[in-house]
Scaffold this active site. Structure first.
Site, PDB file in Angstrom:
ATOM      1  CG  ASN A 176      -2.191   1.127   0.560  1.00 17.68           C
ATOM      2  OD1 ASN A 176      -2.146   1.814   0.353  1.00 17.68           O
ATOM      3  ND2 ASN A 176      -3.500   0.496   1.742  1.00 17.68           N
ATOM      4  CG  ASP A 177       1.531   3.199   3.689  1.00 16.96           C
ATOM      5  OD1 ASP A 177      -0.107   3.835   3.032  1.00 16.96           O
ATOM      6  OD2 ASP A 177       1.316   2.893   5.034  1.00 16.96           O
ATOM      7  CB  ILE A 178       5.537   0.601  -1.108  1.00 21.16           C
ATOM      8  CG1 ILE A 178       5.127  -0.813  -0.711  1.00 21.16           C
ATOM      9  CG2 ILE A 178       6.096   0.688   0.771  1.00 21.16           C
ATOM     10  CD1 ILE A 178       5.592  -2.410  -0.392  1.00 21.16           C
TER      11      ILE A 178
END
Length: 466
Positions: free
Chosen positions: A392-394
């Site tokens: 997700n964030d990456i």
């Protein structure tokens, strides 16, 4: 065994440990690295047992048998997906061992040749005080990390007023108490150092959220090494000093690499919390009216089969679903049909450094197909399909485009540059940083809402039917 021979064998063991670290720096040499580490530890244990100062082989052998049995059972039963919490638990044991050794040395200093109770060498007092302090911080901090990773407590950062001044005060108190102990040699002060350090370990890790967990794991690894190093000075054991220094320094370097991969200050990670637990309210499905394009397993199978290149981006969602074996089966089918398949690994994907590499290795994914972020990022723009499984964030483009985002400046895998992005996720919930992923709403993104393992298995069936 003579002192000269013991010193030579300890040197050989130290070289083995250095070679182990060298081997573990790359997947293709990691197996040899493990063998070097095992050989070094065997040499170290046998040499120590052969020293003339050993007086009770019965207790030592009993401890080796009990510990070896427990370790063997855990190793055979543990799932690779639970490796981060296992590492955290083992770090806690290293810290606890340092505490016990320091207590033994303080109450029986004559057995260690450092004086008598109430008249211990000042240098030895400093060494064992630092050992017990770092060991206690490692123990309670690792227990908290284990509880968060295991889901026993919330992964959300626990913030409270005056948190930083309190931690600073406790840190200063530890050094003041150590100085006072050197003057008075009071057992009460020694126990007070232990209690304050145990509390400090709790307060340092509780405010750290799930997004920073890879850094926490490597940081605790460093702490455990320095704790062992401090006790090595107390025991006058050169091998323990060298080994502790290797673990401490390598853990510190790895922590720095992790922070660089997240564009974070290591001091911010150590001293403050960041991020929220998975599924936070921020960015939940009902909070965003934008439309997303959704698809099914058959759509994903069609797009990948008719592409020339696919880059797979694994994340923590793959670990939770234990989807690595189904993912490899999917990749094998695509490769058999002439599709170029590679894997892209972000340095902080998962819950510990190298988490994704370990899971892919368990599924027998060839090492030459796995690439680090810097090696593969430029290739996304010429890739037909980016297959994101539980990350997700990456992969969030906001890290590059939105200066107001909490993750702004964090290096990401540029999957948004691929022709098509297939994104497996259970829901529209945000990641550990607590921000919505702008990639979900891009025109070239197709969301595949399901459990990662189930979706991969469905894609495999669709590929086999065509």
């Amino acid at each position: 065994m003579s002192a000269n021979l013991a010193g030579l064998l300890y040197l050989v063991a130290s070289v083995c440990f250095v070679m182990a670290l060298r081997g573990l720096s790359h997947p293709t040499t990691s197996r040899n690295g493990n063998l070097f580490g095992i050989a070094g530890m065997v040499i170290a244990i046998v040499t120590t047992l052969a020293l003339p100062g050993v007086v009770s082989y019965g207790l030592i052998i009993a401890g080796l048998l009990i510990g070896g049995t427990i370790g063997t059972v855990i190793a055979r039963r543990i799932n690779m997906t639970a490796l981060p919490q296992l590492v955290a638990a083992f770090h806690s044991l290293v810290g606890l061992a340092a505490v016990f050794v320091a207590l033994a040395a303080f109450y029986k200093p004559e057995a260690y040749g450092i004086g008598t109770l109430g008249d211990i060498k000042v240098a030895s007092l400093i060494e064992m005080s630092l050992g017990i302090a770092i060991g206690a911080i490692t123990f309670t901090g690792s227990v908290v990390a284990f509880a968060k990773l295991q889901g026993l407590v919330s992964g959300r950062p626990l913030m409270f007023p005056l948190q930083h001044p309190l931690n600073a005060a406790l840190g200063i108190a530890v050094f003041v108490l150590i100085a006072w102990l050197c003057l008075s040699q009071s057992p009460g002060l020694f126990w007070l150092i232990l209690i304050v350090s145990l509390a400090l370990g709790l307060l340092l890790i509780l405010p750290i959220g799930g997004a920073d967990m890879p850094v926490v794991i490597s940081m605790l690894n460093s702490y455990s090494g320095w704790a062992a190093c401090g006790i090595g000075f107390t025991l006058e054991n050169n091998l323990l000093i060298i080994t502790g220094s290797l673990v401490g320094s390598s853990g510190a370097i790895l922590s720095y690499i992790m922070c660089k991969g997240m564009n974070r200050s290591i001091f911010n990670v150590v001293l403050g919390g960041f991020g929220t637990e998975g599924g936070a309210v921020v960015g939940a499905a009902g909070d965003d009216d934008r439309q997303v394009r959704t698809g099914a397993a058959a759509d994903a199978a069609f797009l990948m089969r008719n592409s020339q290149s696919v880059i797979i981006v694994p994340g923590y969602g793959m670990a939770v679903a234990q989807a690595q074996h189904a993912l490899r089966e999917m990749a094998d089918i695509l490769k058999s049909e002439g599709v170029d398949v590679r894997y892209a690994i972000h340095p902080v994907a998962g819950r510990m450094p190298g988490h994704m590499n370990v899971l892919l290795a368990e599924a027998n994914v060839p090492y030459d197909e796995v690439f680090e972020m810097d090696e593969v990022n430029r290739d996304f723009r010429t890739t037909d399909v980016a297959f994101v499984i539980g990350a997700n964030d990456i992969t969030n483009p906001a890290a590059k485009t939105d200066p107001t985002s909490p993750i702004y400046g964090m290096p990401i895998l540029e999957v948004d540059q691929a022709g098509t992005v297939l994104f497996i996720k259970r829901s529209m919930a945000s990641g550990y940083a607590g921000v919505q992923n702008e990639l979900f709403f891009r025109d070239n993104t197709m969301m595949l809402f399901d459990d990662a393992k189930k979706m991969c298995e469905q894609i495999v069936k669709a590929l086999e039917q065509d």
